[in-house]
Structures are given as C-alpha cells and as structure tokens.
Scaffold this active site. Structure first.
Site, PDB file in Angstrom:
ATOM      1  N   GLY A  52     -15.305  -0.100  71.720  1.00  8.79           N
ATOM      2  CA  GLY A  52     -14.418  -0.333  72.823  1.00  8.79           C
ATOM      3  C   GLY A  52     -13.461  -1.376  72.649  1.00  8.79           C
ATOM      4  O   GLY A  52     -14.148  -2.553  72.486  1.00  8.79           O
ATOM      5  N   GLN A 203     -19.217   9.587  72.148  1.00 12.04           N
ATOM      6  CA  GLN A 203     -19.351   8.625  73.098  1.00 12.04           C
ATOM      7  C   GLN A 203     -19.252   8.926  74.646  1.00 12.04           C
ATOM      8  O   GLN A 203     -19.717   8.484  75.390  1.00 12.04           O
ATOM      9  CB  GLN A 203     -17.940   7.856  72.659  1.00 12.04           C
ATOM     10  CG  GLN A 203     -18.031   6.864  71.510  1.00 12.04           C
ATOM     11  CD  GLN A 203     -17.414   7.860  70.404  1.00 12.04           C
ATOM     12  OE1 GLN A 203     -16.950   8.939  70.445  1.00 12.04           O
ATOM     13  NE2 GLN A 203     -16.743   7.042  69.591  1.00 12.04           N
ATOM     14  N   ASP A 244      -6.871   1.961  72.629  1.00 13.30           N
ATOM     15  CA  ASP A 244      -7.049   0.988  71.613  1.00 13.30           C
ATOM     16  C   ASP A 244      -5.767   0.229  71.118  1.00 13.30           C
ATOM     17  O   ASP A 244      -5.785  -0.932  70.551  1.00 13.30           O
ATOM     18  CB  ASP A 244      -7.853   1.418  70.268  1.00 13.30           C
ATOM     19  CG  ASP A 244      -9.185   1.955  70.607  1.00 13.30           C
ATOM     20  OD1 ASP A 244      -9.973   1.150  70.135  1.00 13.30           O
ATOM     21  OD2 ASP A 244      -9.432   2.907  71.022  1.00 13.30           O
ATOM     22  N   ASN A 254      -5.717   6.172  70.932  1.00 15.42           N
ATOM     23  CA  ASN A 254      -7.078   6.388  71.507  1.00 15.42           C
ATOM     24  C   ASN A 254      -7.990   7.239  70.813  1.00 15.42           C
ATOM     25  O   ASN A 254      -7.562   7.730  69.717  1.00 15.42           O
ATOM     26  CB  ASN A 254      -7.020   6.715  72.869  1.00 15.42           C
ATOM     27  CG  ASN A 254      -8.293   6.549  73.830  1.00 15.42           C
ATOM     28  OD1 ASN A 254      -8.978   5.398  73.829  1.00 15.42           O
ATOM     29  ND2 ASN A 254      -8.770   7.578  74.403  1.00 15.42           N
TER      30      ASN A 254
END
Length: 353
Positions: A52, A203, A244, A254
């Site tokens: 993250g 995830q 990100d 991402n």
C-alpha cells in the site's frame, strides 16, 4: 458502527524496532514482524510484507530514521553521508510506488533544513523522528478527508466494486479507496462491496475481504474475471480504487488489473473513482508512459498459492505488478484537497496551487 483498526506500521523507538503487520500471511495468520536492520526493512518492502503506497512511505520514513539513529557519526557531514546511504538503499526496494520516494525525500529535506540551522547530530536525529511521526499522523488525517470527499459522490445502499487493497492496513488508518466505505458504514449507508480477488497476489481475497469482514462490512469476493457480469447485472453503481502514482495528465498506475476494471466501468456507464493522496500525484511525470512498471517473479503466477505447481515448468511468464489506467477512463480523482475532474492537466495542478 466503529471500524476495526489494525495499525500495520508502528515504531518501537525504545527498542530500535520497526513493527510491521506481515501482509503476506493474511488471512491465515495475524503476525507482526520486529525489524531492526535496514536489510530486513528493505526485504519487507520488496516482498510486500508491507504494501500500500502510504504504508510503504511510512515504513520507509521510520526505516531511514532508524538507520540515522544508529549512525556513529560524530559530525554533521558524516551523519548526512550515513543518512544518504540508507536513503538510497531503501529507495531501491520498489520502483513504482511514488510514496516511497516522496517520504524519503521529505525526510532528507527536513535533515537539510535542520542542518542549515546548525543543529548537532543528536538534534538531527530527533528532528528525523519528529518528521517520520508527522508523515504517519498526516496520512491518517489525509485518508479520513479523502473518505469524506468520496462519500459525497456515493449514496446509501450502493454496490461498490474495488480492486486490490486500499484499506486501513495499506495506510495509517481508514485507507484511501476503502475510507468512504468505512465512514459510510459508521453512518449506516449499508454499502454492498464487491472485492476483486486481484491476481496473482490475491490482495483482494486475502486482505480487502478480510479487513472488510473484520469491520462488519457486507463484502462479496469475486474472481477478477467476474467484474463484467456483476456490472452487467446492475450490482455495481461505483468503482473505487487506490493508486501508486498519478501522472500530471491523470494517467494512474495501480495494481495490475485496474485498467481492465476501468474499461469495463466505462462500457457499463459506471463511475470510476481513483482515491489518491497528493503524495501519490507526481507532477514531474508527464503521463503513464513515464511510469516505471515493476515486473516480478514467475513463481507468483505459477506456484505461489498452490500446494502443487499449476503451470508447465518451462512456460514463459509475464508478471507486471501494475498497469496504467488512461485518464480518459477516470471519472474523478479524489484527494484530501478536493475532487479533481477532467481536464486533469489543469485540475490536478490547481490542487497544489
């Protein structure tokens, strides 16, 4: 309803230890790692034990502080060299998440500012600790504010699809894409969340489904290739994802698969929202072509989650960790400073102004 908060990154300063929730063993085990060396911290970031973008930034800030704290330098010049060595080393752990570099650069700026004030080595160490704590505390407030802004775009009883994990364990608290879900849950919005499993590291299955279930949110896990049918059946009224890195034109990197979700949302006329702290917006990056995409090992696809290998031994594997969602597919980018709409070239810059 109060949300269940697990602090995924924590500094035990008296023990010279960075404590991280090991996200690679969830949901089977809730295990915390006690890291004391730079090598351990580097590995934890690289191996996605902490993941993250905001959480990576917090871990990097605390990590470089611990390196500086352990420096035996007797003068400021030597101390800065020790700091720079640790900073450059940690920066090699993940290439795509801009928060890693943002946090490390912010720590260096604070060090330079204090050096210009003629502070001694001990005072510099204290200043770095203060800055690292500030990065963590600010992220919690940023996430809450993003959630409040995003909630203005949502209505009670909505079905929401999310990809990867942008929740409380990926940040200081609340998360980015999950922040409005948590805040809405506290206000009895009764959201129905669909969580993509997010291959190949799962995830969504391992982390998002786990933390939302822990918090009492109505969550349904789906395989990545089921997103189209739940949209077609009218079960999804909005898509929320984290990111990100955001380029100046609004192109967004991402977790791999995000771009495909955005394309589907466009087809079914479903708004696609990116929740992005300002720290993930890189105005020095012109567009998605300038974002370095991390490629990871073949075993994550062929063997990692299986008791026996599930692909031929010699098969070629392409395993990019991220993809770039074109700005034309993004309905809005939600930040702590407000909501940016197209044209992103202009609206993102105004957020910084």
């Amino acid at each position: 309803m109060a949300i269940n908060v697990i602090q995924s990154v924590k500094l035990e300063d008296n023990l010279n230890t960075l404590v991280l929730l090991d996200q690679t063993v969830l949901p089977g085990k809730t295990e915390f790692l006690d890291l004391t060396t730079q090598e351990e911290i580097w590995e934890a970031i690289f191996e996605l034990k902490v993941r993250g973008a905001p959480a990576i930034g917090i871990a990097a800030a605390y990590g470089v502080y611990l390196a500086a704290k352990s420096s035996a330098a007797e003068n400021v010049d030597e101390f800065y060299q020790d700091f720079k060595k640790a900073k450059d080393y940690l920066a090699t752990s993940r290439p795509t998440a801009v928060n890693l570099f943002w946090a490390l650069d912010r720590m260096e700026r604070r060090l330079k500012e204090e050096t210009e004030r003629n502070k001694d080595v001990e005072a510099l160490k204290n200043a770095l600790l203060e800055e690292a704590h500030a990065i963590r505390d600010e992220d919690e407030e940023v996430c809450k504010t993003i959630g409040e802004h995003a909630l203005t775009l949502l209505k009670p009883e909505m079905g929401i699809l999310t990809h990867c994990n942008a929740g409380t364990i990926a940040t200081a608290k609340y998360g980015t894409a999950l922040a409005p879900i948590y805040l809405g849950t506290e206000q009895d919005y009764n959201f129905k969340v669909y969580a993509d499993e997010t291959r190949p590291l799962l995830q969504g299955a391992r982390l998002t489904a786990w933390e939302l279930e822990q918090a009492g949110v109505d969550v349904t896990l789906i395989c990545d290739n089921m997103a189209s049918i739940v949209m077609k059946e009218g079960k999804v009224q909005a898509v929320l994802v984290g990111c990100d890195r955001v380029a100046q034109n609004g192109d967004t990197a991402n977790k791999i698969g995000t771009s495909g979700v955005a394309i589907l949302a466009k087809h079914y006329n479903i708004p696609f929202y990116v929740c992005a702290p300002l720290s993930t917006i890189d105005l020095n990056c012109k567009n998605g072509d300038d974002i370095e995409i991390e490629n990871r090992g073949a075993e994550e696809v062929t063997a990692k989650w299986y008791s026996e290998r599930m692909a031929p031994e010699e098969v070629n594997v392409y395993n990019p960790a991220f993809d770039v969602t074109d700005h034309s597919l993004i309905t809005a980018i939600i930040t702590e400073k407000g909501i940016a709409y197209p044209d992103y070239q202009d609206s993102l810059k105004k957020l910084f102004d």
